[in-house]
Motif scaffolding. Structure first.
Motif, PDB file in Angstrom:
ATOM      1  N   VAL A 141       1.085  -0.777   0.066  1.00  0.00           N
ATOM      2  CA  VAL A 141      -0.061   0.220   0.400  1.00  0.00           C
ATOM      3  C   VAL A 141       0.716   1.038   0.430  1.00  0.00           C
ATOM      4  CG1 VAL A 141      -1.364  -1.169   1.095  1.00  0.00           C
ATOM      5  CG2 VAL A 141       0.036   0.450   2.636  1.00  0.00           C
ATOM      6  N   PRO A 142       0.208   2.523  -0.354  1.00  0.00           N
ATOM      7  CA  PRO A 142       1.046   3.535  -0.357  1.00  0.00           C
ATOM      8  C   PRO A 142       1.807   4.215   0.693  1.00  0.00           C
ATOM      9  CG  PRO A 142      -1.046   4.022  -1.296  1.00  0.00           C
ATOM     10  CD  PRO A 142      -0.764   2.125  -1.509  1.00  0.00           C
ATOM     11  N   GLN A 143       2.668   4.353   1.427  1.00  0.00           N
ATOM     12  CA  GLN A 143       2.358   5.266   2.312  1.00  0.00           C
ATOM     13  C   GLN A 143       1.901   6.449   2.627  1.00  0.00           C
ATOM     14  OE1 GLN A 143       4.954   3.737   4.270  1.00  0.00           O
ATOM     15  NE2 GLN A 143       4.651   4.675   6.236  1.00  0.00           N
ATOM     16  N   TRP A 144       1.410   7.107   1.723  1.00  0.00           N
ATOM     17  CA  TRP A 144      -0.158   7.975   2.181  1.00  0.00           C
ATOM     18  C   TRP A 144      -1.512   7.357   3.481  1.00  0.00           C
ATOM     19  CZ3 TRP A 144      -4.650   7.481   0.816  1.00  0.00           C
ATOM     20  CH2 TRP A 144      -5.023   7.037  -0.340  1.00  0.00           C
ATOM     21  N   SER A 178      -5.206  17.753  -1.538  1.00  0.00           N
ATOM     22  CA  SER A 178      -4.886  17.994  -3.356  1.00  0.00           C
ATOM     23  C   SER A 178      -3.964  17.556  -3.871  1.00  0.00           C
ATOM     24  CB  SER A 178      -5.070  19.546  -3.387  1.00  0.00           C
ATOM     25  OG  SER A 178      -4.435  19.974  -2.536  1.00  0.00           O
ATOM     26  N   GLY A 179      -4.084  17.026  -5.367  1.00  0.00           N
ATOM     27  CA  GLY A 179      -2.755  16.056  -5.744  1.00  0.00           C
ATOM     28  C   GLY A 179      -2.412  15.426  -5.398  1.00  0.00           C
ATOM     29  N   PRO A 180      -1.484  14.881  -5.638  1.00  0.00           N
ATOM     30  CA  PRO A 180      -0.684  13.576  -5.530  1.00  0.00           C
ATOM     31  C   PRO A 180       0.411  13.391  -4.054  1.00  0.00           C
ATOM     32  CG  PRO A 180       0.735  14.474  -6.387  1.00  0.00           C
ATOM     33  CD  PRO A 180      -0.159  15.469  -6.835  1.00  0.00           C
ATOM     34  N   LEU A 181      -0.501  12.630  -2.794  1.00  0.00           N
ATOM     35  CA  LEU A 181       0.604  12.340  -1.713  1.00  0.00           C
ATOM     36  C   LEU A 181       1.601  11.665  -1.738  1.00  0.00           C
ATOM     37  CD1 LEU A 181      -3.143  12.143   0.207  1.00  0.00           C
ATOM     38  CD2 LEU A 181      -1.152  14.456   0.829  1.00  0.00           C
ATOM     39  N   PRO A 182       2.385  11.654  -0.784  1.00  0.00           N
ATOM     40  CA  PRO A 182       3.443  10.407  -1.071  1.00  0.00           C
ATOM     41  C   PRO A 182       3.281   8.621  -0.738  1.00  0.00           C
ATOM     42  CG  PRO A 182       4.273  12.501   1.358  1.00  0.00           C
ATOM     43  CD  PRO A 182       2.058  12.453   0.193  1.00  0.00           C
ATOM     44  N   VAL A 183       3.879   7.978  -1.961  1.00  0.00           N
ATOM     45  CA  VAL A 183       3.817   6.946  -2.282  1.00  0.00           C
ATOM     46  C   VAL A 183       5.130   6.695  -1.707  1.00  0.00           C
ATOM     47  CG1 VAL A 183       3.929   4.679  -3.671  1.00  0.00           C
ATOM     48  CG2 VAL A 183       3.242   7.137  -4.607  1.00  0.00           C
ATOM     49  N   THR A 184       6.276   6.608  -1.265  1.00  0.00           N
ATOM     50  CA  THR A 184       6.998   5.466  -0.615  1.00  0.00           C
ATOM     51  C   THR A 184       7.863   6.164   1.041  1.00  0.00           C
ATOM     52  OG1 THR A 184       9.043   6.772  -1.627  1.00  0.00           O
ATOM     53  CG2 THR A 184       8.540   5.419  -2.753  1.00  0.00           C
ATOM     54  N   LEU A 185       8.413   5.406   1.380  1.00  0.00           N
ATOM     55  CA  LEU A 185       8.557   6.397   3.177  1.00  0.00           C
ATOM     56  C   LEU A 185       9.240   7.288   3.020  1.00  0.00           C
ATOM     57  CD1 LEU A 185       8.103   5.737   6.158  1.00  0.00           C
ATOM     58  CD2 LEU A 185      10.370   4.174   5.729  1.00  0.00           C
ATOM     59  N   GLU A 186      10.171   6.887   2.184  1.00  0.00           N
ATOM     60  CA  GLU A 186      11.462   7.630   1.502  1.00  0.00           C
ATOM     61  C   GLU A 186      10.728   9.116   1.333  1.00  0.00           C
ATOM     62  OE1 GLU A 186      15.644   8.949  -1.019  1.00  0.00           O
ATOM     63  OE2 GLU A 186      14.090   7.322  -1.458  1.00  0.00           O
ATOM     64  N   GLU A 187       9.704   9.394   0.706  1.00  0.00           N
ATOM     65  CA  GLU A 187       9.230  10.409   0.016  1.00  0.00           C
ATOM     66  C   GLU A 187       8.558  11.061   1.167  1.00  0.00           C
ATOM     67  OE1 GLU A 187       7.578   9.610  -5.025  1.00  0.00           O
ATOM     68  OE2 GLU A 187       6.359   9.182  -2.878  1.00  0.00           O
ATOM     69  N   TRP A 188       7.398  10.367   1.739  1.00  0.00           N
ATOM     70  CA  TRP A 188       6.963  10.788   2.978  1.00  0.00           C
ATOM     71  C   TRP A 188       7.528  11.387   4.020  1.00  0.00           C
ATOM     72  CZ3 TRP A 188       1.752  10.436   4.857  1.00  0.00           C
ATOM     73  CH2 TRP A 188       1.130  11.175   6.099  1.00  0.00           C
ATOM     74  N   LEU A 189       8.527  10.626   4.288  1.00  0.00           N
ATOM     75  CA  LEU A 189       9.368  11.528   5.145  1.00  0.00           C
ATOM     76  C   LEU A 189       9.948  12.818   5.143  1.00  0.00           C
ATOM     77  CD1 LEU A 189      11.672   8.022   6.728  1.00  0.00           C
ATOM     78  CD2 LEU A 189       9.735   9.555   7.894  1.00  0.00           C
TER      79      LEU A 189
END
Length: 239
Positions: A141-144, A178-189
């Motif tokens: 599942v994506p991180q978001w 609004s718009g895309p949310l972080p998918v990977t853990l790295e992007e989330w952090l």
């Protein structure tokens, strides 16, 4: 010669264990809480040594309340992570913690800092462990979604409005996505550290998806289909 070889192997094992403890104290503390100054309060709950009776009682209460929140959402529990509770920053640093309130470690345990001794924080981290206990190793599942779901399960009032008894006000969103949310853990952090509202946006998206698709039943159905090999992107349509 055999004694020399055995001795060398034992030395290598101890060196390896010591290396893990130095490099990954959170993992080592999960494996041996007592080695890091934690004592067992109850099965699976370890607290900093030297706490007052009131502090120990509070830690036990938080653990029980957090477990009930996770159970109430899922209907039952498939996970039983160890809970490592620190009431001082020195303790939390010793077991590998940082500036966070709490953290799930390898989906095996949950560490709580002095700032995270709260059922909301504890159940948020326990939600991560529970979700991944239900997902097959090949399911993703994506991180978001993982983080947004944890906010929903914990009912964190910083990022999601309380559930309303009124059918006219079912939307719990505080910040609309609004718009895309972080998918990977790295992007989330990276994103969440720069903008804490990322939690609220993710929680809003998950909350709306649950509300439009049957709540807990939708999540359990999603897990089943993900475990069968269907991709998340084909199963979850968000607005």
């Amino acid at each position: 010669m055999r004694k020399v070889v055995v001795g060398a192997l034992v030395g290598l094992v101890f060196a390896a264990v010591g290396g893990v403890a130095l490099a990954y104290p959170s993992l080592a503390a999960t494996t041996c809480p007592g080695c890091y100054g934690l004592t067992e309060l109850s099965p699976g709950v370890h607290v900093e040594d030297g706490l007052t009776p009131a502090q120990r009682a509070r830690a036990g209460e938080v653990a029980d309340q957090a477990a009930r929140r996770v159970t109430a959402f899922y209907g039952d529990r498939r996970s039983s992570p160890d809970l490592l509770v620190c009431l001082t920053e020195a303790c939390y640093r010793r077991i590998g913690g940082g500036q966070e309130r709490g953290v799930a470690v390898l989906n095996r345990s949950v560490m709580l800092s002095p700032r995270g001794l709260d059922p909301v924080i504890a159940s948020h981290e326990m939600s991560h462990v529970e979700l991944h206990a239900r997902l097959a190793s090949s399911a993703e599942v994506p991180q978001w979604f993982d983080e947004g779901l944890a906010v929903v399960v914990s009912g964190d009032p910083r990022y999601l409005a309380p559930e309303s008894a009124s059918e006219s006000a079912p939307d719990r969103c505080l910040v609309a996505p609004s718009g895309p949310l972080p998918v990977t853990l790295e992007e989330w952090l990276r994103t969440a550290s720069a903008d804490p509202a990322t939690y609220a946006r993710s929680a809003c998206r998950v909350s709306r998806w649950l509300g439009e698709n049957g709540g807990r039943a939708a999540l359990l159905g999603l897990v089943t289909r993900l475990n069968a090999g269907e991709p998340f992107s084909a199963l979850v349509r968000t607005r």
